[in-house]
Design a protein around this motif. Structure first.
Motif, PDB file in Angstrom:
ATOM      1  N   PRO A  38       6.065  -8.278 -10.365  1.00  0.00           N
ATOM      2  CA  PRO A  38       5.423  -7.156 -10.882  1.00  0.00           C
ATOM      3  C   PRO A  38       4.045  -6.461 -11.135  1.00  0.00           C
ATOM      4  CG  PRO A  38       6.570  -8.746 -12.675  1.00  0.00           C
ATOM      5  CD  PRO A  38       6.321  -9.794 -11.052  1.00  0.00           C
ATOM      6  N   VAL A  39       4.397  -5.316 -11.183  1.00  0.00           N
ATOM      7  CA  VAL A  39       3.576  -5.149 -11.865  1.00  0.00           C
ATOM      8  C   VAL A  39       3.219  -2.907 -12.369  1.00  0.00           C
ATOM      9  CG1 VAL A  39       0.394  -4.181 -10.946  1.00  0.00           C
ATOM     10  CG2 VAL A  39       1.364  -6.250 -10.091  1.00  0.00           C
ATOM     11  N   ALA A  40       2.716  -3.167 -13.318  1.00  0.00           N
ATOM     12  CA  ALA A  40       3.677  -1.611 -13.780  1.00  0.00           C
ATOM     13  C   ALA A  40       2.718  -0.789 -13.486  1.00  0.00           C
ATOM     14  CB  ALA A  40       3.601  -2.488 -16.316  1.00  0.00           C
ATOM     15  N   GLY A  41       3.506   0.701 -13.677  1.00  0.00           N
ATOM     16  CA  GLY A  41       2.766   2.101 -13.701  1.00  0.00           C
ATOM     17  C   GLY A  41       2.166   2.202 -12.505  1.00  0.00           C
ATOM     18  N   GLN A  42       1.009   2.582 -12.104  1.00  0.00           N
ATOM     19  CA  GLN A  42       0.504   3.749 -11.163  1.00  0.00           C
ATOM     20  C   GLN A  42      -0.351   2.630 -10.083  1.00  0.00           C
ATOM     21  OE1 GLN A  42      -2.562   6.685 -11.718  1.00  0.00           O
ATOM     22  NE2 GLN A  42      -2.249   7.154  -9.849  1.00  0.00           N
ATOM     23  N   LEU A  43      -1.115   1.670 -11.016  1.00  0.00           N
ATOM     24  CA  LEU A  43      -1.230   0.694  -9.807  1.00  0.00           C
ATOM     25  C   LEU A  43       0.201  -0.444  -9.292  1.00  0.00           C
ATOM     26  CD1 LEU A  43      -3.774  -0.517  -9.352  1.00  0.00           C
ATOM     27  CD2 LEU A  43      -4.019  -2.033 -11.012  1.00  0.00           C
ATOM     28  N   GLY A  44       1.357  -0.301  -9.944  1.00  0.00           N
ATOM     29  CA  GLY A  44       2.591  -1.019  -9.731  1.00  0.00           C
ATOM     30  C   GLY A  44       2.429  -0.392  -8.473  1.00  0.00           C
ATOM     31  N   GLU A  45       3.146   1.353  -8.763  1.00  0.00           N
ATOM     32  CA  GLU A  45       3.418   2.190  -7.436  1.00  0.00           C
ATOM     33  C   GLU A  45       2.205   1.616  -6.305  1.00  0.00           C
ATOM     34  OE1 GLU A  45       3.781   6.055  -8.726  1.00  0.00           O
ATOM     35  OE2 GLU A  45       5.381   5.084  -9.887  1.00  0.00           O
ATOM     36  N   VAL A  46       1.274   1.760  -6.593  1.00  0.00           N
ATOM     37  CA  VAL A  46       0.149   1.802  -5.288  1.00  0.00           C
ATOM     38  C   VAL A  46       0.537   0.207  -4.663  1.00  0.00           C
ATOM     39  CG1 VAL A  46      -2.184   1.984  -4.390  1.00  0.00           C
ATOM     40  CG2 VAL A  46      -1.570   3.716  -6.403  1.00  0.00           C
ATOM     41  N   ILE A  47       0.810  -1.252  -5.323  1.00  0.00           N
ATOM     42  CA  ILE A  47       0.558  -1.827  -4.432  1.00  0.00           C
ATOM     43  C   ILE A  47       1.819  -1.950  -4.086  1.00  0.00           C
ATOM     44  CG2 ILE A  47       1.111  -4.512  -5.258  1.00  0.00           C
ATOM     45  CD1 ILE A  47      -0.825  -4.318  -7.726  1.00  0.00           C
ATOM     46  N   ALA A  48       3.206  -1.046  -4.346  1.00  0.00           N
ATOM     47  CA  ALA A  48       4.486  -1.598  -3.700  1.00  0.00           C
ATOM     48  C   ALA A  48       3.967  -1.206  -2.579  1.00  0.00           C
ATOM     49  CB  ALA A  48       5.059  -1.230  -4.337  1.00  0.00           C
ATOM     50  N   LYS A  49       3.647   0.307  -2.207  1.00  0.00           N
ATOM     51  CA  LYS A  49       3.536   1.215  -1.147  1.00  0.00           C
ATOM     52  C   LYS A  49       2.482   0.353  -0.132  1.00  0.00           C
ATOM     53  CE  LYS A  49       3.305   5.973  -2.394  1.00  0.00           C
ATOM     54  NZ  LYS A  49       2.836   6.796  -2.970  1.00  0.00           N
ATOM     55  N   ALA A  50       1.353  -0.462  -0.737  1.00  0.00           N
ATOM     56  CA  ALA A  50       0.433  -1.085   0.468  1.00  0.00           C
ATOM     57  C   ALA A  50       1.327  -2.203   0.425  1.00  0.00           C
ATOM     58  CB  ALA A  50      -0.704  -1.548  -0.549  1.00  0.00           C
ATOM     59  N   PHE A  51       2.139  -2.568   0.215  1.00  0.00           N
ATOM     60  CA  PHE A  51       3.253  -3.988   0.714  1.00  0.00           C
ATOM     61  C   PHE A  51       3.785  -3.648   2.334  1.00  0.00           C
ATOM     62  CE2 PHE A  51       2.623  -7.079  -2.630  1.00  0.00           C
ATOM     63  CZ  PHE A  51       1.759  -8.041  -2.337  1.00  0.00           C
ATOM     64  N   LEU A  52       4.368  -2.079   2.079  1.00  0.00           N
ATOM     65  CA  LEU A  52       5.516  -1.361   2.123  1.00  0.00           C
ATOM     66  C   LEU A  52       4.869  -0.753   3.244  1.00  0.00           C
ATOM     67  CD1 LEU A  52       7.866   0.650   0.039  1.00  0.00           C
ATOM     68  CD2 LEU A  52       7.937  -1.655   1.273  1.00  0.00           C
ATOM     69  N   SER A  53       3.187  -0.157   3.974  1.00  0.00           N
ATOM     70  CA  SER A  53       2.804  -0.146   4.800  1.00  0.00           C
ATOM     71  C   SER A  53       1.975  -0.925   5.632  1.00  0.00           C
ATOM     72  CB  SER A  53       1.853   1.006   4.580  1.00  0.00           C
ATOM     73  OG  SER A  53       0.862   0.498   3.683  1.00  0.00           O
ATOM     74  N   GLY A  54       1.038  -2.182   4.993  1.00  0.00           N
ATOM     75  CA  GLY A  54       0.460  -3.262   5.797  1.00  0.00           C
ATOM     76  C   GLY A  54      -1.129  -3.131   4.967  1.00  0.00           C
ATOM     77  N   GLN A  55      -1.291  -1.729   5.114  1.00  0.00           N
ATOM     78  CA  GLN A  55      -2.237  -1.222   5.254  1.00  0.00           C
ATOM     79  C   GLN A  55      -3.447  -1.608   3.599  1.00  0.00           C
ATOM     80  OE1 GLN A  55      -3.938   1.170   7.435  1.00  0.00           O
ATOM     81  NE2 GLN A  55      -1.876   0.297   8.689  1.00  0.00           N
ATOM     82  N   SER A  56      -4.825  -1.819   4.200  1.00  0.00           N
ATOM     83  CA  SER A  56      -5.327  -2.058   2.721  1.00  0.00           C
ATOM     84  C   SER A  56      -6.062  -0.407   2.383  1.00  0.00           C
ATOM     85  CB  SER A  56      -6.462  -3.444   3.618  1.00  0.00           C
ATOM     86  OG  SER A  56      -5.663  -4.583   3.653  1.00  0.00           O
ATOM     87  N   ARG A  64      -9.902   4.568 -12.535  1.00  0.00           N
ATOM     88  CA  ARG A  64     -10.801   2.842 -11.549  1.00  0.00           C
ATOM     89  C   ARG A  64     -10.416   2.825 -10.505  1.00  0.00           C
ATOM     90  NH1 ARG A  64     -10.914  -1.201 -16.408  1.00  0.00           N
ATOM     91  NH2 ARG A  64     -11.717  -2.261 -15.433  1.00  0.00           N
ATOM     92  N   SER A  65     -11.544   1.976  -9.747  1.00  0.00           N
ATOM     93  CA  SER A  65     -11.796   2.419  -8.049  1.00  0.00           C
ATOM     94  C   SER A  65     -11.255   0.591  -8.083  1.00  0.00           C
ATOM     95  CB  SER A  65     -12.849   2.509  -7.781  1.00  0.00           C
ATOM     96  OG  SER A  65     -12.725   2.982  -6.027  1.00  0.00           O
ATOM     97  N   PHE A  66     -10.033   0.571  -7.350  1.00  0.00           N
ATOM     98  CA  PHE A  66      -9.467  -0.979  -7.183  1.00  0.00           C
ATOM     99  C   PHE A  66      -9.536  -0.163  -5.171  1.00  0.00           C
ATOM    100  CE2 PHE A  66      -7.339  -0.088 -10.645  1.00  0.00           C
ATOM    101  CZ  PHE A  66      -7.769  -0.728 -11.468  1.00  0.00           C
ATOM    102  N   PHE A  67      -9.750  -2.223  -4.730  1.00  0.00           N
ATOM    103  CA  PHE A  67      -9.813  -2.052  -3.341  1.00  0.00           C
ATOM    104  C   PHE A  67      -8.725  -2.928  -3.452  1.00  0.00           C
ATOM    105  CE2 PHE A  67     -10.258  -5.344   0.733  1.00  0.00           C
ATOM    106  CZ  PHE A  67     -10.319  -4.106   1.188  1.00  0.00           C
ATOM    107  N   LEU A  68      -7.335  -2.416  -2.397  1.00  0.00           N
ATOM    108  CA  LEU A  68      -5.697  -3.463  -2.605  1.00  0.00           C
ATOM    109  C   LEU A  68      -6.001  -3.989  -0.694  1.00  0.00           C
ATOM    110  CD1 LEU A  68      -5.041  -1.155  -3.862  1.00  0.00           C
ATOM    111  CD2 LEU A  68      -3.421  -1.944  -3.925  1.00  0.00           C
ATOM    112  N   ASN A  69      -6.472  -6.068  -0.855  1.00  0.00           N
ATOM    113  CA  ASN A  69      -6.694  -6.245   0.752  1.00  0.00           C
ATOM    114  C   ASN A  69      -4.930  -6.968   0.468  1.00  0.00           C
ATOM    115  OD1 ASN A  69      -7.122  -6.917   3.550  1.00  0.00           O
ATOM    116  ND2 ASN A  69      -9.115  -8.133   2.730  1.00  0.00           N
ATOM    117  N   VAL A  70      -3.903  -6.033   1.531  1.00  0.00           N
ATOM    118  CA  VAL A  70      -2.657  -6.799   2.389  1.00  0.00           C
ATOM    119  C   VAL A  70      -2.866  -8.151   3.138  1.00  0.00           C
ATOM    120  CG1 VAL A  70      -0.604  -5.917   2.711  1.00  0.00           C
ATOM    121  CG2 VAL A  70      -2.253  -4.452   1.326  1.00  0.00           C
TER     122      VAL A  70
END
Lengths: 237, 110
Positions: A38-56, A64-70
């Protein structure tokens, strides 16, 4: 990168579990997030999307600027049955990027001569699958026609939530198979996940054509995974 | 695509092995691409303090430059964001001849 994060990420990757490394590009701090954490808020939504798409990628959240490497596990294809279809399927699956293995306890079928370039296990699925268990990033195709060999693998595939499960055989054969799986305690709804007759309907006749139909169905299931996962998320939400 | 070759050349597993062996390590990661970039977002190049490396961020076009920057990052501990664009006559050494652009994040491990 935090050495602890690297170790944790490598453990997840080697265990074939989906994980994501989240790096704050502002201060360089990072953390490992596993699929479903579980990750709260907008960051949580961005993370859930990244897992679904598999796109980093880079995402801006709350200034803040984040890099998500899936890191999604590479898809695996387990075929039960060292038959003619499997011979044609092995090179095709490799070309499509699938890590394929064939399991068949019948040593007359499972010979290295017939299957030179693929991992071949001349063992019962009961033994082979214990050593390398099935998981959500694995596709399973059972093609022996023999319940003694096929049924255990089907049961394990259903319980592991494999993204694709296909079984060779006519509708009549499959009806009997459904009865046997029900007797093992599996409910009708989960059994319905089995693709039977196996393969996309392209009018395949030869073993090689059936292999094309099976591989196409596997690819379709993998690419549709995000939709299925999304539906599951909606249901559990 | 065997298990063995995967773990042997997998940059993140290599980085962990090097770290356990007492080497100083930097990790470079492609974080954004535009146009025809040779390696996808998320690709890694790992570098040790002597300039040994494993993996790739561009298929060879800008690795030399990334390795040099990485050795600085190992010394200072400060992460860097590098950007490489289309190769022109003067920037041939560190440009992408394919015409793409990439952003590479370089950080020290630990």
């Amino acid at each position: 990168m935090d050495p602890y994060c690297l170790k944790k990420l490598n453990i997840e990757r080697q265990a074939r579990r989906a994980a994501l490394l989240l790096t704050d590009l502002g201060d360089g701090r990072d953390r490992v997030i596993r699929e479903g954490d579980p990750v709260a808020g907008q960051l949580g939504e961005v993370i859930a999307k990244a897992f679904l798409s598999g796109q980093s990628g880079v995402a801006a959240v709350d200034g803040r600027s984040f890099f998500l490497n899936v890191h999604l596990p590479p898809p695996r294809l387990v075929v039960i049955g060292a038959v003619h279809i499997s011979q044609a399927l092995a090179p095709m699956a490799r070309l499509a990027g699938y890590d394929m293995e064939i399991i068949d306890p019948r040593t007359a079928f499972a010979t290295p001569d017939r299957f030179p370039d693929v991992r071949l296990l001349a063992e019962w699925p009961q033994d082979a699958l214990k050593a390398r268990p099935l998981d959500a990033y694995t596709a399973v195709a059972v093609v022996t026609h023999d319940p003694k060999i096929d049924d255990y693998a089907l049961e394990q595939a259903l319980r592991a939530g494999c993204f694709y499960i296909g079984a060779l055989g006519s509708r009549k054969t499959h009806a009997k198979r459904v009865e046997r799986l029900q007797a093992l305690g599996l409910d009708e709804q989960s059994i319905a996940a089995i693709h039977a007759p196996i393969g996309l309907d392209i009018g395949a006749a030869s073993p090689a054509e059936i292999a094309v139909a099976v591989l196409a169905e596997v690819i379709k299931a993998f690419r549709a995974r995000r939709l299925r996962t999304a539906q599951t998320l909606e249901k559990t939400a | 695509m065997t298990q063995q070759s995967t773990s042997e050349h997998d940059p993140l597993l290599v980085a962990e092995r090097w770290m356990s062996g007492g080497r100083d390590v930097a990790i470079a990661t492609v974080i954004e691409t535009w146009g025809s970039a040779p390696r996808p977002v998320g690709s890694h190049l790992v570098i040790d303090e002597k300039g040994n490396f494993e993996g790739s961020v561009s298929g060879g076009c800008v690795e030399g430059s990334v390795i040099a920057e990485a050795m600085d990052v190992i010394t200072t501990g400060e992460p860097r964001l590098l950007e490489f664009g289309v190769a022109d006559e003067t920037a041939w050494q560190v440009g992408l001849s394919c015409g793409g652009r990439i952003k590479v994040y370089v950080e020290r491990l630990g």
